[in-house]
Design a protein around this motif. Structure first.
Motif, PDB file in Angstrom:
ATOM      1  N   ARG A   1       0.769  -1.078  -0.006  1.00  0.00           N
ATOM      2  CA  ARG A   1      -0.050  -0.010   0.031  1.00  0.00           C
ATOM      3  C   ARG A   1       0.846   1.309  -0.091  1.00  0.00           C
ATOM      4  O   ARG A   1       2.061   1.190   0.694  1.00  0.00           O
ATOM      5  N   LYS A   2       0.286   2.260  -0.380  1.00  0.00           N
ATOM      6  CA  LYS A   2       1.261   3.679  -0.590  1.00  0.00           C
ATOM      7  C   LYS A   2       0.693   4.466   0.476  1.00  0.00           C
ATOM      8  O   LYS A   2      -0.487   4.853   0.720  1.00  0.00           O
ATOM      9  N   VAL A   3       1.553   4.512   1.549  1.00  0.00           N
ATOM     10  CA  VAL A   3       0.816   5.070   2.897  1.00  0.00           C
ATOM     11  C   VAL A   3       1.651   6.245   3.313  1.00  0.00           C
ATOM     12  O   VAL A   3       2.787   6.623   3.144  1.00  0.00           O
ATOM     13  N   THR A   4       0.690   7.101   3.558  1.00  0.00           N
ATOM     14  CA  THR A   4       0.910   8.641   4.118  1.00  0.00           C
ATOM     15  C   THR A   4       0.877   8.464   5.793  1.00  0.00           C
ATOM     16  O   THR A   4      -0.490   8.390   6.092  1.00  0.00           O
ATOM     17  N   ALA A   5       1.713   8.374   6.396  1.00  0.00           N
ATOM     18  CA  ALA A   5       1.635   8.184   7.946  1.00  0.00           C
ATOM     19  C   ALA A   5       1.820   9.542   8.458  1.00  0.00           C
ATOM     20  O   ALA A   5       2.628  10.294   8.263  1.00  0.00           O
ATOM     21  N   VAL A   6       0.765  10.142   9.261  1.00  0.00           N
ATOM     22  CA  VAL A   6       0.785  11.380   9.778  1.00  0.00           C
ATOM     23  C   VAL A   6       0.734  11.232  11.179  1.00  0.00           C
ATOM     24  O   VAL A   6      -0.144  10.616  11.963  1.00  0.00           O
ATOM     25  N   GLU A   7       1.835  12.146  11.802  1.00  0.00           N
ATOM     26  CA  GLU A   7       1.878  12.127  13.152  1.00  0.00           C
ATOM     27  C   GLU A   7       1.971  13.406  13.830  1.00  0.00           C
ATOM     28  O   GLU A   7       2.893  14.126  13.380  1.00  0.00           O
ATOM     29  N   GLN A   8       1.392  14.014  14.885  1.00  0.00           N
ATOM     30  CA  GLN A   8       1.656  15.521  15.353  1.00  0.00           C
ATOM     31  C   GLN A   8       2.673  15.486  16.187  1.00  0.00           C
ATOM     32  O   GLN A   8       3.391  16.786  16.108  1.00  0.00           O
ATOM     33  N   ASP A   9       3.014  14.510  16.876  1.00  0.00           N
ATOM     34  CA  ASP A   9       4.123  14.849  17.778  1.00  0.00           C
ATOM     35  C   ASP A   9       5.551  14.627  17.058  1.00  0.00           C
ATOM     36  O   ASP A   9       5.736  13.618  16.223  1.00  0.00           O
ATOM     37  N   GLU A  10       6.586  15.681  17.214  1.00  0.00           N
ATOM     38  CA  GLU A  10       7.583  15.705  16.316  1.00  0.00           C
ATOM     39  C   GLU A  10       8.590  14.511  16.759  1.00  0.00           C
ATOM     40  O   GLU A  10       9.128  14.074  15.859  1.00  0.00           O
ATOM     41  N   THR A  11       8.866  14.394  18.080  1.00  0.00           N
ATOM     42  CA  THR A  11       9.658  12.996  18.363  1.00  0.00           C
ATOM     43  C   THR A  11       9.088  11.813  17.833  1.00  0.00           C
ATOM     44  O   THR A  11       9.795  10.936  17.168  1.00  0.00           O
ATOM     45  N   THR A  12       7.810  11.639  17.970  1.00  0.00           N
ATOM     46  CA  THR A  12       7.162  10.362  17.622  1.00  0.00           C
ATOM     47  C   THR A  12       7.363  10.369  15.888  1.00  0.00           C
ATOM     48  O   THR A  12       7.448   9.103  15.531  1.00  0.00           O
ATOM     49  N   ALA A  13       6.885  11.429  15.316  1.00  0.00           N
ATOM     50  CA  ALA A  13       7.066  11.305  13.856  1.00  0.00           C
ATOM     51  C   ALA A  13       8.365  11.133  13.333  1.00  0.00           C
ATOM     52  O   ALA A  13       8.823  10.183  12.705  1.00  0.00           O
ATOM     53  N   ALA A  14       9.724  11.332  14.116  1.00  0.00           N
ATOM     54  CA  ALA A  14      10.911  10.905  13.722  1.00  0.00           C
ATOM     55  C   ALA A  14      11.138   9.703  13.956  1.00  0.00           C
ATOM     56  O   ALA A  14      11.871   8.843  13.205  1.00  0.00           O
ATOM     57  N   VAL A  15      10.570   9.040  14.958  1.00  0.00           N
ATOM     58  CA  VAL A  15      10.624   7.406  15.356  1.00  0.00           C
ATOM     59  C   VAL A  15      10.021   6.894  14.000  1.00  0.00           C
ATOM     60  O   VAL A  15      10.496   5.723  13.661  1.00  0.00           O
ATOM     61  N   ALA A  16       8.818   7.152  13.671  1.00  0.00           N
ATOM     62  CA  ALA A  16       8.235   6.558  12.752  1.00  0.00           C
ATOM     63  C   ALA A  16       8.774   6.618  11.209  1.00  0.00           C
ATOM     64  O   ALA A  16       8.810   5.624  10.557  1.00  0.00           O
ATOM     65  N   THR A  17       9.488   7.572  11.026  1.00  0.00           N
ATOM     66  CA  THR A  17      10.319   7.898  10.044  1.00  0.00           C
ATOM     67  C   THR A  17      11.496   6.651   9.802  1.00  0.00           C
ATOM     68  O   THR A  17      11.875   6.134   8.770  1.00  0.00           O
ATOM     69  N   ILE A  18      12.312   6.439  11.021  1.00  0.00           N
ATOM     70  CA  ILE A  18      13.148   5.503  11.096  1.00  0.00           C
ATOM     71  C   ILE A  18      12.505   4.115  10.795  1.00  0.00           C
ATOM     72  O   ILE A  18      13.062   3.457  10.223  1.00  0.00           O
ATOM     73  N   ASN A  19      11.455   3.872  11.519  1.00  0.00           N
ATOM     74  CA  ASN A  19      10.783   2.668  11.415  1.00  0.00           C
ATOM     75  C   ASN A  19      10.221   2.453   9.987  1.00  0.00           C
ATOM     76  O   ASN A  19      10.295   1.100   9.661  1.00  0.00           O
ATOM     77  N   LEU A  20      10.128   3.163   9.345  1.00  0.00           N
ATOM     78  CA  LEU A  20       9.503   3.269   8.089  1.00  0.00           C
ATOM     79  C   LEU A  20      10.491   3.560   6.732  1.00  0.00           C
ATOM     80  O   LEU A  20      10.002   3.157   5.682  1.00  0.00           O
ATOM     81  N   MET A  21      11.755   3.341   6.979  1.00  0.00           N
ATOM     82  CA  MET A  21      12.742   3.603   6.047  1.00  0.00           C
ATOM     83  C   MET A  21      13.004   2.402   5.104  1.00  0.00           C
ATOM     84  O   MET A  21      13.262   2.751   3.999  1.00  0.00           O
ATOM     85  N   PRO A  22      12.813   1.033   5.567  1.00  0.00           N
ATOM     86  CA  PRO A  22      12.641   0.069   4.496  1.00  0.00           C
ATOM     87  C   PRO A  22      11.536   0.275   3.349  1.00  0.00           C
ATOM     88  O   PRO A  22      11.604  -0.642   2.604  1.00  0.00           O
ATOM     89  N   TRP A  23      10.750   0.859   3.674  1.00  0.00           N
ATOM     90  CA  TRP A  23       9.597   1.068   2.570  1.00  0.00           C
ATOM     91  C   TRP A  23       9.551   2.195   2.000  1.00  0.00           C
ATOM     92  O   TRP A  23       9.054   3.262   2.355  1.00  0.00           O
ATOM     93  N   PRO A  24      10.065   2.448   0.761  1.00  0.00           N
ATOM     94  CA  PRO A  24       9.924   3.794   0.035  1.00  0.00           C
ATOM     95  C   PRO A  24       8.693   4.205  -0.349  1.00  0.00           C
ATOM     96  O   PRO A  24       8.622   5.403  -0.386  1.00  0.00           O
ATOM     97  N   GLU A  25       7.461   3.366  -0.233  1.00  0.00           N
ATOM     98  CA  GLU A  25       6.212   3.912  -0.539  1.00  0.00           C
ATOM     99  C   GLU A  25       5.436   4.644   0.671  1.00  0.00           C
ATOM    100  O   GLU A  25       4.536   5.133   0.582  1.00  0.00           O
ATOM    101  N   ALA A  26       6.156   4.553   1.658  1.00  0.00           N
ATOM    102  CA  ALA A  26       5.664   5.064   2.868  1.00  0.00           C
ATOM    103  C   ALA A  26       6.375   6.376   3.217  1.00  0.00           C
ATOM    104  O   ALA A  26       7.652   6.501   3.333  1.00  0.00           O
ATOM    105  N   THR A  27       5.413   7.233   3.327  1.00  0.00           N
ATOM    106  CA  THR A  27       5.973   8.723   3.756  1.00  0.00           C
ATOM    107  C   THR A  27       5.403   9.241   5.220  1.00  0.00           C
ATOM    108  O   THR A  27       4.133   8.934   5.212  1.00  0.00           O
TER     109      THR A  27
END
Length: 408
Positions: free
Chosen positions: A125-151
């Motif tokens: 799936r082409k995922v747009t992952a939205v997170e308001q908290d800046e620290t948690t968004a940074a964590v999600a960015t690291i966790n989703l790095m293996p999937w180029p279709e996830a932003t």
């Protein structure tokens, strides 16, 4: 989800090449070795802040293995994010709904550390992952790095443009986070985003799925959704609400029970009405069945009773009795041995006379504290070699103690 300053301090040092490499160079975490590891890393020249961050994260990774398996070894976590994160096997079930409906572009609103977004991306799936908290968004960015279709987008979930998505998944924050810990929120309108926002998306015709706490009252369920309660190894983990194309036709309530041997699901097409369960009442005899928590939350206890050819002991208590032993994935079975009035003095005498040294106490519909009662009953009993199980409950106005034997 909301982060704290303390969580930022434990994440920021890991977002550098030195921090990331050091974290991934550590072996499996051990509480017993943490002080030794701390001293070794400090001696090697690493700062106190970095050492504290990598050890905290190493401990969280070890704890996260129960939810994420081997994926946890290369993920980042916050304390609050891990606490609320969906187990990966359950996230996979969520993602399968979107894949089965043919929804390719999915917005994960309130993605937290990214568990559901990971599962969606795994199913292409082409995922747009939205997170308001800046620290948690940074964590999600690291966790989703293996999937180029996830932003990952650092933004308020209620303000994101959804014009280009096919479906929406939400995991609203159901806890408030402070420096002293987290506190659970029970009002669906106090969630972030609130349930009314979810309903507004569904009213626009969007296929929507949302993860709610398992304790959501039936009267709070929107009229146009399917509600599915899920338990894993006896623990009720969530109630997921599904709208539009993501809801299965003819299903209003469902209980999905997952154990090592597989999974089983019980469904109903009608709303729950606790005052009209259409099942008989009767005595404690034959076999007593304790329904799975997902069955209880979904209001499907009476349905299980009918499947078993059984009856309820009390119209408002989730214990079933049936004359015969019937295998079912939806309830734990016990053979009824005796039914005693609830009298502490007489129960204490019974424990001593029966030479009981190990006593399991289960209860429903009574305010008795099992641990305190167990201590009272076993004190002075001589700690005999036998084991016993007591089920404390009400039958009408009578408080009873049912002696049962677990069925393997």
């Amino acid at each position: 989800m909301t982060g704290t300053a303390a969580e930022y301090e434990h994440i920021a040092p890991l977002l550098t090449s030195e921090g990331w490499e050091l974290l991934n160079s550590l072996g499996p975490y051990s509480d017993g070795d943490s002080l030794k590891t701390n001293l070794e890393l400090r001696k090697a020249g690493h700062s106190a802040e970095l050492v504290s961050a990598v050890l905290t994260q190493s401990r969280l990774r070890a704890k996260a293995a129960a939810k994420f398996g081997p994926f946890a070894e290369r993920m980042l976590f916050t304390h609050a994010g891990l606490e609320q994160a969906t187990r990966l096997n359950i996230a996979a079930l969520h993602a399968q709904r979107f894949a089965a409906a043919g929804l390719e572009r999915v917005a994960d609103l309130g993605c937290g550390i990214g568990a559901d977004a990971m599962a969606l991306a795994t199913l292409d799936r082409k995922v747009t992952a939205v997170e308001q908290d800046e620290t948690t968004a940074a964590v999600a960015t690291i966790n989703l790095m293996p999937w180029p279709e996830a932003t990952v987008v650092n933004a308020d979930a209620t303000e994101v443009d959804l014009a280009d998505v096919d479906g929406v998944w939400l995991d609203p924050a159901r806890r408030t986070t402070t420096s002293s810990g987290t506190t659970r929120i029970f009002d669906p309108e106090a969630f972030s985003p609130p349930l009314s926002f979810v309903e507004s998306l569904a009213d626009r015709g969007l296929p929507v799925g949302v993860k709610m706490g398992p304790g959501i009252p039936h009267e709070s369920l929107p009229e146009n959704c399917e509600a599915q309660w899920i338990s894993v190894h006896g623990e009720v983990t969530e109630a997921a609400l599904w709208f539009n194309e993501l809801a299965r036709p003819g299903i209003r309530r469902a209980a999905l029970v997952i154990r090592d041997g597989g999974s089983a699901e019980l469904t109903s097409g009608i709303d729950y009405d606790r005052n009209h369960q259409d099942v008989e009442l009767g005595p404690a005899e034959g076999y007593l069945y304790e329904p799975d928590g997902a069955v209880i939350r979904a209001g499907l206890v009476a349905d299980v009773a009918r499947q078993l050819g059984g009856h309820l002991l009390d119209p408002h208590i989730a214990y079933i009795c049936a004359p015969d032993l019937t295998a079912t994935p939806f309830a734990r079975a016990y053979k009824v041995l005796q039914v005693r009035p609830f009298n502490v003095k007489k129960l204490k005498a019974w424990v001593k006379a029966s030479r009981i040294g190990v006593l399991e106490i289960k209860k429903r519909g009574t305010a008795v504290a099992p641990d305190e009662l167990r201590k009272t009953l076993l004190t002075g009993s001589g700690k005999g070699p036998n084991k016993a199980t007591l089920v404390l409950t009400r039958i009408g106005e009578d408080r009873v103690a049912i002696v049962v034997e677990p069925v393997p």
